[in-house]
Scaffold this motif. Structure first.
Motif, PDB file in Angstrom:
ATOM      1  N   TRP A 117       0.841  -1.205   0.000  1.00  0.00           N
ATOM      2  CA  TRP A 117       0.000   0.000   0.000  1.00  0.00           C
ATOM      3  C   TRP A 117       0.875   1.253   0.000  1.00  0.00           C
ATOM      4  N   SER A 122     -12.985  -2.277   0.416  1.00  0.00           N
ATOM      5  CA  SER A 122     -12.543  -1.242  -0.508  1.00  0.00           C
ATOM      6  C   SER A 122     -11.966  -0.016   0.192  1.00  0.00           C
ATOM      7  N   VAL A 172      -8.748  -5.174  -2.113  1.00  0.00           N
ATOM      8  CA  VAL A 172      -9.335  -3.987  -2.736  1.00  0.00           C
ATOM      9  C   VAL A 172     -10.811  -4.216  -3.027  1.00  0.00           C
TER      10      VAL A 172
END
Lengths: 164, 164
Positions: free
Chosen positions: A19, A149, A145
Motif C-alpha cells: 500500500w 474497498s 481492494v
DNA sequence: GCATCTATACTCGGATAAGCGATGTCCGAGTACTGGAGG
DNA sequence: CCTCCAGTACTCGGACATCGCTTATCCGAGTATAGATGC
C-alpha cells in the motif's frame, strides 16, 4: 507443528509495504512504524524482516528516512516465498530414516526417497507448498481492494500521518 | 514448523502392527518389541502409542502377553488420523488476528475467517490435510507388498523370533 | 550568500537472554501366567 | 490327578526431568540530515 508467528507478521507487513509503495515511490518504512501498526514488538519484527531481506523479498536502507521497502513487485512474491524465508526450506515431515536402523536396513539406501511412508508425507507437503505458491501477494492485494474497498486508503493515510 | 518425531514412529509402527496382525490373530506387540525393531527409546514410543489409543486407532492390553494392537483395520486409518492423534487438531498457521490490534480493527470481528491472508493459509492447510486423508494405511501396505515383496515376511519373522 | 565540516539523530544488523513445547525417563497400578500345596 | 491359591513377572499409564527452538531484547556500525562555521 506450528508455524512461527513471524510468518503472519511478515505477510501482513509485506501487504502494508505494498500500500505504501503505491503512495510515494521512494517511501521506505522503518521497523518502528510497521510494528506500531499492529502493536508488535519492534525488535522482534525487525528480526523477521531481516530474514526477508536475506531472501531478496525486501531491501533495507539504514539511517534517517531509511527502513524497508519491497525488493520485487507483489506479483513476484508468493506466500510460499515468505514462509520459506522465515521458516527455512525444510519439509514439515523430516524423515529420519528409521528404516536404516531396523532389520534389513541398508546404510547405503536413502530412505527419504525409498520409504513409502516418507513418499506419502512428501506428497502432502508438496500439495501444501503448491497451494502456497499458487497465488501471489498481488492476488491477495486485489482481493482486499474488492472486499474491503476502504481499507487500503485508510492504511495509506495511517502511514502518511504517522510520518509527520 | 517441524512435525513431531512421534508421527514417523507411529506411522511405521502401525504398519508393523498390520504385518503382525496377518500372522496370528490375537497377537499384541509390547512397546519394548516395537521399539527394538527400530532401536527407538521404548518409554517415549510408549507415550506416542498412548496417544493413538486415546484416538481410538490402537487398543492396549496390560500384563503378560499384552501390548498394542490395531483397533481398526488399516483401510480405516489415514495418515491424517495419525498426525491428528499425535500433533493435535490445530492448523499449522494459527491466525492470531493481528488485524484486531491495527487501526480500524474491530474487536467483534473474527479475523480468522475475515482476514484474506488467513484464508489463503487455511486453504493451503486444507490441501495438506486432504492429501494426508486421500489414502489409507492399507494403500501404503499394498504398495509395500508390491514394491518390497520380501519385506513383509521378513518383518513378520522378526517379530515371531523376537517373541521367543 | 555559499560551501564545507562537524555533530546528531535515526536506521538496520547481528549478538545475547528468557519461556515454552517437544523430547526423554521413571515408577506405580493392574493383569495373566507359573509353580506349588492341598484335597 | 485335579483344583485352588499365592507369588511373580510383565505390561500399560501417567507423573516427572531435560533439551532445543521460538520468542524477545539490547547495543554497536553506518548513514543522511541539520546546523554552525569559515570564506
Amino acid at each position: 507443528m506450528k508455524l512461527s508467528q513471524g510468518v503472519e507478521w511478515a505477510l501482513h507487513t509485506c501487504l502494508n509495504l505494498g500500500w505504501i509503495e503505491e503512495e510515494g515511490e521512494g517511501a521506505a518504512a522503518p521497523t518502528a512504524r510497521l510494528a506500531a501498526f499492529y502493536d508488535l514488538p519492534p525488535a522482534y519484527l525487525n528480526k523477521q524482516l531481516q530474514a526477508l531481506v536475506r531472501a531478496g523479498i525486501l531491501s533495507s536502507t539504514p539511517g534517517p528516512r531509511g527502513g524497508f521497502r519491497l525488493a520485487r513487485r507483489l506479483d513476484e512474491i508468493t506466500p510460499l516465498d515468505i514462509v520459506v524465508a522465515i521458516e527455512g526450506r525444510a519439509e514439515a515431515f523430516e524423515c529420519v530414516q528409521i528404516l536404516r536402523d531396523g532389520p534389513g536396513g541398508d546404510a547405503a539406501t536413502d530412505y527419504r526417497s525409498a520409504c513409502l511412508i516418507s513418499q506419502t508425507m512428501s506428497k502432502a507437503d508438496l500439495a501444501w507448498r503448491n497451494a502456497l505458491a499458487s497465488e501471489t501477494l498481488a492476488d491477495i492485494r486485489d482481493r482486499v481492494v474488492r472486499t474491503y474497498s476502504q481499507s487500503p486508503q485508510a492504511t495509506r493515510d495511517w502511514f502518511q500521518n504517522a510520518r509527520r
